[in-house]
Structures are given as C-alpha cells and as structure tokens.
Scaffold this motif. Structure first.
Motif, PDB file in Angstrom:
ATOM      1  N   ASP A 303      39.128  39.009  48.150  1.00  0.00           N
ATOM      2  CA  ASP A 303      38.337  37.781  48.284  1.00  0.00           C
ATOM      3  C   ASP A 303      38.981  36.836  49.273  1.00  0.00           C
ATOM      4  OD1 ASP A 303      37.771  34.822  47.374  1.00  0.00           O
ATOM      5  OD2 ASP A 303      36.103  36.028  46.597  1.00  0.00           O
ATOM      6  N   LYS A 304      40.310  36.714  49.186  1.00  0.00           N
ATOM      7  CA  LYS A 304      41.024  35.849  50.135  1.00  0.00           C
ATOM      8  C   LYS A 304      42.529  36.084  50.042  1.00  0.00           C
ATOM      9  CE  LYS A 304      39.190  32.133  48.519  1.00  0.00           C
ATOM     10  NZ  LYS A 304      38.339  32.709  47.432  1.00  0.00           N
ATOM     11  N   PHE A 305      43.188  35.801  51.124  1.00  0.00           N
ATOM     12  CA  PHE A 305      44.638  35.709  51.169  1.00  0.00           C
ATOM     13  C   PHE A 305      44.991  34.236  51.103  1.00  0.00           C
ATOM     14  CE2 PHE A 305      44.026  39.677  53.732  1.00  0.00           C
ATOM     15  CZ  PHE A 305      44.655  40.547  52.853  1.00  0.00           C
ATOM     16  N   ILE A 306      45.961  33.894  50.265  1.00  0.00           N
ATOM     17  CA  ILE A 306      46.356  32.496  50.101  1.00  0.00           C
ATOM     18  C   ILE A 306      47.863  32.432  50.265  1.00  0.00           C
ATOM     19  CG2 ILE A 306      46.087  30.433  48.658  1.00  0.00           C
ATOM     20  CD1 ILE A 306      44.219  32.388  46.910  1.00  0.00           C
ATOM     21  N   GLY A 307      48.307  32.326  51.510  1.00  0.00           N
ATOM     22  CA  GLY A 307      49.738  32.325  51.746  1.00  0.00           C
ATOM     23  C   GLY A 307      50.354  33.641  51.317  1.00  0.00           C
ATOM     24  N   ASP A 308      51.211  33.582  50.277  1.00  0.00           N
ATOM     25  CA  ASP A 308      51.855  34.794  49.771  1.00  0.00           C
ATOM     26  C   ASP A 308      51.105  35.366  48.573  1.00  0.00           C
ATOM     27  OD1 ASP A 308      52.620  32.503  48.251  1.00  0.00           O
ATOM     28  OD2 ASP A 308      54.228  33.673  47.330  1.00  0.00           O
ATOM     29  N   ALA A 309      49.871  34.948  48.371  1.00  0.00           N
ATOM     30  CA  ALA A 309      49.079  35.411  47.232  1.00  0.00           C
ATOM     31  C   ALA A 309      47.820  36.129  47.717  1.00  0.00           C
ATOM     32  CB  ALA A 309      48.704  34.238  46.332  1.00  0.00           C
ATOM     33  N   ILE A 310      47.299  36.981  46.850  1.00  0.00           N
ATOM     34  CA  ILE A 310      46.064  37.713  47.133  1.00  0.00           C
ATOM     35  C   ILE A 310      45.142  37.579  45.937  1.00  0.00           C
ATOM     36  CG2 ILE A 310      45.038  39.967  47.661  1.00  0.00           C
ATOM     37  CD1 ILE A 310      47.717  40.855  48.769  1.00  0.00           C
ATOM     38  N   MET A 311      43.886  37.307  46.219  1.00  0.00           N
ATOM     39  CA  MET A 311      42.874  37.297  45.169  1.00  0.00           C
ATOM     40  C   MET A 311      41.950  38.493  45.396  1.00  0.00           C
ATOM     41  SD  MET A 311      39.973  34.417  44.339  1.00  0.00           S
ATOM     42  CE  MET A 311      38.467  34.844  43.463  1.00  0.00           C
ATOM     43  N   ALA A 312      41.881  39.384  44.402  1.00  0.00           N
ATOM     44  CA  ALA A 312      41.049  40.584  44.502  1.00  0.00           C
ATOM     45  C   ALA A 312      39.953  40.541  43.445  1.00  0.00           C
ATOM     46  CB  ALA A 312      41.892  41.839  44.327  1.00  0.00           C
ATOM     47  N   VAL A 313      38.783  41.050  43.820  1.00  0.00           N
ATOM     48  CA  VAL A 313      37.629  41.035  42.923  1.00  0.00           C
ATOM     49  C   VAL A 313      37.081  42.451  42.801  1.00  0.00           C
ATOM     50  CG1 VAL A 313      35.309  40.114  42.534  1.00  0.00           C
ATOM     51  CG2 VAL A 313      37.060  38.676  43.585  1.00  0.00           C
ATOM     52  N   PHE A 314      36.726  42.827  41.584  1.00  0.00           N
ATOM     53  CA  PHE A 314      36.115  44.130  41.318  1.00  0.00           C
ATOM     54  C   PHE A 314      34.766  43.877  40.641  1.00  0.00           C
ATOM     55  CE2 PHE A 314      40.594  44.667  41.683  1.00  0.00           C
ATOM     56  CZ  PHE A 314      40.770  45.896  42.318  1.00  0.00           C
ATOM     57  N   GLY A 315      33.694  44.228  41.335  1.00  0.00           N
ATOM     58  CA  GLY A 315      32.357  43.991  40.795  1.00  0.00           C
ATOM     59  C   GLY A 315      31.488  43.152  41.701  1.00  0.00           C
ATOM     60  N   ALA A 316      32.017  42.660  42.801  1.00  0.00           N
ATOM     61  CA  ALA A 316      31.245  41.890  43.774  1.00  0.00           C
ATOM     62  C   ALA A 316      31.870  42.120  45.154  1.00  0.00           C
ATOM     63  CB  ALA A 316      31.254  40.401  43.434  1.00  0.00           C
ATOM     64  N   PRO A 317      31.072  42.407  46.170  1.00  0.00           N
ATOM     65  CA  PRO A 317      29.609  42.488  46.134  1.00  0.00           C
ATOM     66  C   PRO A 317      29.080  43.785  45.552  1.00  0.00           C
ATOM     67  CG  PRO A 317      30.387  43.002  48.332  1.00  0.00           C
ATOM     68  CD  PRO A 317      31.593  42.625  47.540  1.00  0.00           C
ATOM     69  N   LEU A 318      29.921  44.821  45.426  1.00  0.00           N
ATOM     70  CA  LEU A 318      29.474  46.090  44.859  1.00  0.00           C
ATOM     71  C   LEU A 318      29.912  46.174  43.408  1.00  0.00           C
ATOM     72  CD1 LEU A 318      30.348  48.500  47.814  1.00  0.00           C
ATOM     73  CD2 LEU A 318      28.175  47.381  47.311  1.00  0.00           C
ATOM     74  N   SER A 319      28.978  46.509  42.542  1.00  0.00           N
ATOM     75  CA  SER A 319      29.265  46.546  41.107  1.00  0.00           C
ATOM     76  C   SER A 319      29.352  47.992  40.624  1.00  0.00           C
ATOM     77  CB  SER A 319      28.159  45.803  40.352  1.00  0.00           C
ATOM     78  OG  SER A 319      28.394  45.861  38.966  1.00  0.00           O
ATOM     79  N   HIS A 320      30.309  48.240  39.717  1.00  0.00           N
ATOM     80  CA  HIS A 320      30.462  49.547  39.087  1.00  0.00           C
ATOM     81  C   HIS A 320      30.546  49.338  37.579  1.00  0.00           C
ATOM     82  CE1 HIS A 320      32.262  49.922  43.138  1.00  0.00           C
ATOM     83  NE2 HIS A 320      31.733  51.128  43.137  1.00  0.00           N
ATOM     84  N   ALA A 321      30.191  50.362  36.856  1.00  0.00           N
ATOM     85  CA  ALA A 321      30.247  50.255  35.392  1.00  0.00           C
ATOM     86  C   ALA A 321      31.671  50.112  34.890  1.00  0.00           C
ATOM     87  CB  ALA A 321      29.577  51.486  34.761  1.00  0.00           C
ATOM     88  N   ASP A 322      32.635  50.600  35.663  1.00  0.00           N
ATOM     89  CA  ASP A 322      34.040  50.581  35.232  1.00  0.00           C
ATOM     90  C   ASP A 322      34.889  49.638  36.082  1.00  0.00           C
ATOM     91  OD1 ASP A 322      33.829  52.046  37.532  1.00  0.00           O
ATOM     92  OD2 ASP A 322      35.216  53.622  36.908  1.00  0.00           O
ATOM     93  N   ASP A 323      34.337  48.501  36.469  1.00  0.00           N
ATOM     94  CA  ASP A 323      35.086  47.568  37.325  1.00  0.00           C
ATOM     95  C   ASP A 323      36.375  47.087  36.663  1.00  0.00           C
ATOM     96  OD1 ASP A 323      33.522  47.435  39.705  1.00  0.00           O
ATOM     97  OD2 ASP A 323      32.020  46.257  38.630  1.00  0.00           O
TER      98      ASP A 323
END
Length: 453
Positions: A303-323
C-alpha cells in the motif's frame, strides 16, 4: 499521528516519465528490421510476377534485355534477404532498397511497353505498373511515413523520365504530340494524368495512415513505459488495476474485508545516524526489495512505504478467500527473509537487521483518494490503525510478530502454546474496544504457519 493515516508517506509526484528516446529507437529499430524481413519476401513476389510476364512473351531481343534487369533485381532480392536474416539494419537501408525496387520495376515496365509495341508514355496503363502499389504498401511497413511518398514520387519521375528518353529516341514523342493536336487529349489524360493521380492519392492515404500508426505506436510505447514505471512504485497487481479501471470506479471505492500488515525496522534511527546518505539509500532500497518479494509472492499489495516501514494489504484490490492466511504466511516469510539478510550482513561485518510486524483482519474502505491531478489507491479504516498499533507492541513484548486473534481465526491458524503467547486484552489508542492479540515467541520466528485441515 497514525494513519488513517500514517505520516511521512512517500509518493511519486507529477507525471510518470515518458519512455526514453533510446527505448523508442530500439523498439522502432526492431519493428523496421521485421519490416525489412517482410519486404524481402514481397520483393520475391514482385520478381516472380515480372518473371511470369517475361515467360509468356516471345520478343527475343527485348526479352533478353528485361531478363538481364530481372537478374539484377534477383541479385538485389537475395542481398535483401541475406541482410534481413542476419539482422543487419541501418536507417538508410529502407531508402536504398525502395530506390532499388522502384528503379528496377520502372526500367522493366518501360522495357515491357517496348516489348509489346506500346508508346512509352502509356507505361502507366500497363498492368505491371500496379506493382508500385505493392512497393508502396510494403514501404509503409517501415514505420517511416514519408518513405511511401518518396517511393511514389520516385516511381512517377523515373517512369516519366524513362518514357521521355525512349520517346525522344523512337519518335513516339511526336506521336503523343499528334494525339494531343488531333483532339485526343482525353486519351492522353487517361494514360498519363489519371494513373499518376491515383498513385499520388494512394501515397497520401498511406502517408496519413503511416503517421497515425506511428503516433499510436509512440503512444503505446509511452503507455507501456508508464505502466512499467507505475509498477515500480506500486505492487504489480495494483498497477494493473490502476491502469485498467476507470477513475470513476476507483474513486467510488468499496468496503471489503482485508488483512493488513505493518512492518518496521527496529533501531532504525541509530542505524541511519551511522550511515552516509548513499549508504542509507542503498540500505532502504534493499530492505524494501527483500520484503516486497514475499508480499508479491502471496498476492499482496504494497500500500505504501513509510520511511523504514511498509504497509501491506491482502484482499485489495484483488480479493481471495484466504487473504488472512496469505498475510500470515507472508509475515513469516518476511521474518525468514530478514533472518537471511542479517546472516549475510553479519558475514560482511555489518549490523544485523531486526523487524517487528503487526497484523489485523477486518473491514476497510478501499479506493482511490485525491483529484484529477493525483490519485492514491489505498485502504483506510480502523483495521489499518489496529495493525499499525499492534506492530508497536512487538517492541513492548520483545516479539517479532504480534497479530490480532481475529487475523489468526480468519487464517485458520491453530493456536499452539509453545509458539504463540496470548497477550492480555489490549486497549489501543483511538480504538474503543479491547483487542485480543497474540505474540509469536522469538525462538519460533522461522517456523511455518500451521493451518487447520
């Protein structure tokens, strides 16, 4: 201030850079080389057409003359095929071969008119003259629109000049003048002006078509380059979604359930102070590259890099039953990746790297935020804030991974006592209800996820 929004997010500004001139030239060179291969085959067709005409004539001397020119044309044809097969190309080659084609066909056309006893001025009326359109069409395949105009103009000039010279030598010129003097101007126009007009109109049409094709080619190259540049800033699946979806659809957004991971480097401030800017930039680039790989491999989105941090998303924009399970597996793969990286750094005499990961599962708003000038596809909501605050608890409890019970349940994770530690109900800032969370023991940070059958 946490995110709905987390401060310090880094976003590319302005428009994506256009494709470099070198990139475009390389693509055009390959396209023109392919065009030369096809042109070599067309040249074979032209040669065969002229040869068939000669084969059905019985004019000995003229037949010998045109056969000589056909032989020369055949040699040129073989040279063209050889260059095309070897991949040899220079920008001047299309013009040289078009000149060769036009001159050879024009000479043979004039010889054919003599062979059947027609005045040279009537050369345009010969069926063989239609071969110029074949030359013009395959000239247009070189992605050089003005090459078609050059071919048409050279054909008209060559045939007219040849007809003038031949007519001056055999008296046919005076015959043409007598036709005009006797009021046969209509026939003269039929055999002269009308074919030239058709050739000219065809050249203009092919010129316009070639220019449009070339423009569309450049736009396609530019669009492809933009998409490639976009995928460097976003996850591949997100880049594809952004490129394919209408802005209205992205702006409308949707509410959906996703798993969110927050990853942060521990002790980064102290590490950064000991690095020069170039070293720091290289370190962060390697960190992002190593940890983005597991995200992408589990079909997640950065989703974004924030300096030394990473935000990851599972289910958007592509959704899976086992996100949720994908997110949990990704978190463990991240810990493995950092463990391997630390071993490499230790051998090189560099400081080790450790990270903390927080994860949560719940409902968010997913869509594009911004205006017509700059859009940011992201997810916002309480789920994001909870994941970010659970990551902070990794420092407090000395665990590399802290996740909510909701994420473990959605992932089908069996709570194993020797691996997970149930934390006391956590009251998180900005969140009214208490959160039930689990911390992974440091000694188990490299184990795989256990899932229910």
């Amino acid at each position: 201030m946490p995110i709905d929004g987390v401060e310090g997010r880094q976003q590319p500004e302005g428009r994506a850079p256009r494709a470099t001139v070198a990139d475009t030239r390389d693509l055009l060179r390959q396209a023109e080389l392919d065009g030369e291969r096809v042109a070599a085959l067309f040249r074979l067709v032209i040669c065969a057409s002229l040869l068939s005409v000669v084969a059905f004539t019985d004019q000995g001397l003229h037949r010998l003359d045109i056969s000589t020119w056909l032989f020369l044309y055949g040699v040129g044809m073989l040279v063209g095929i050889g260059l095309a097969r070897r991949g040899i190309f220079h920008p001047s080659i299309p013009y040289l071969f078009v000149t060769f084609d036009i001159v050879m066909v024009s000479i043979q056309l004039l010889l054919l008119t003599q062979m059947i006893g027609m005045p040279p001025s009537h050369s345009f009326a010969m069926p063989v003259a239609a071969l110029v359109f074949v030359i013009m069409v395959h000239a247009s395949m070189r992605y050089r629109p003005w090459l078609v105009v050059y071919a048409a103009a050279l054909f008209v000039v060559t045939v007219e000049a040849g007809a003038f010279l031949l007519s001056a030598g055999d008296g046919a010129l005076s015959h043409g003048m007598r036709m005009a003097d006797q009021g046969m101007l209509g026939n003269f126009m039929l055999f002269q002006a009308f074919p030239i007009t058709i050739v000219g109109l065809s050249a203009v049409i092919l010129l316009v078509t070639g220019q449009r094709t070339r423009r569309l080619l450049f736009e396609s190259i530019d669009q492809t380059y933009r998409a490639a540049k976009l995928s460097r800033y976003f996850s591949p699946n997100l880049a594809e979604r952004l490129a394919a979806s209408p802005d209205e659809q992205l702006l409308a957004g949707s509410r959906q359930r996703v798993a969110v991971l927050f990853v942060d480097i521990r002790g980064f401030t102290a590490m950064a102070e000991a690095m020069d800017p170039k070293e720091l930039g290289g370190f962060l680039s390697e960190f992002r590259g190593r940890l983005s790989a597991p995200i992408f491999s589990h079909d997640g989105t950065v989703d974004k890099f924030i300096g030394d941090a990473i935000m990851a998303v599972f289910g958007a924009p592509l959704s899976h039953a086992d996100d949720a399970r994908r997110a949990l597996n990704c978190a463990l793969d991240m810990l493995d990746a950092v463990g391997s990286w630390s071993q490499e750094r230790e051998k090189a005499g560099l400081p080790l790297v450790s990270i903390g990961i927080g994860g949560h599962y719940g409902e968010v708003f997913a869509g594009a935020l911004g205006d017509q000038h700059l859009l940011e596809y992201t997810v916002i909501g309480d789920t994001v804030n909870v994941a970010e605050r659970l990551e902070r608890l990794t420092r407090e409890f000395g665990s590399p991974l802290v996740v909510s019970a909701r994420l473990l349940a959605a992932a089908g994770e069996r709570i194993v006592d020797d691996r997970w530690v149930r934390l006391a109900a956590q009251t998180l800032p900005g969140h009214r209800a208490q959160i039930e969370a689990f911390a992974m023991r440091s000694s188990h940070s490299g184990t795989r996820v256990l899932t229910l059958p």
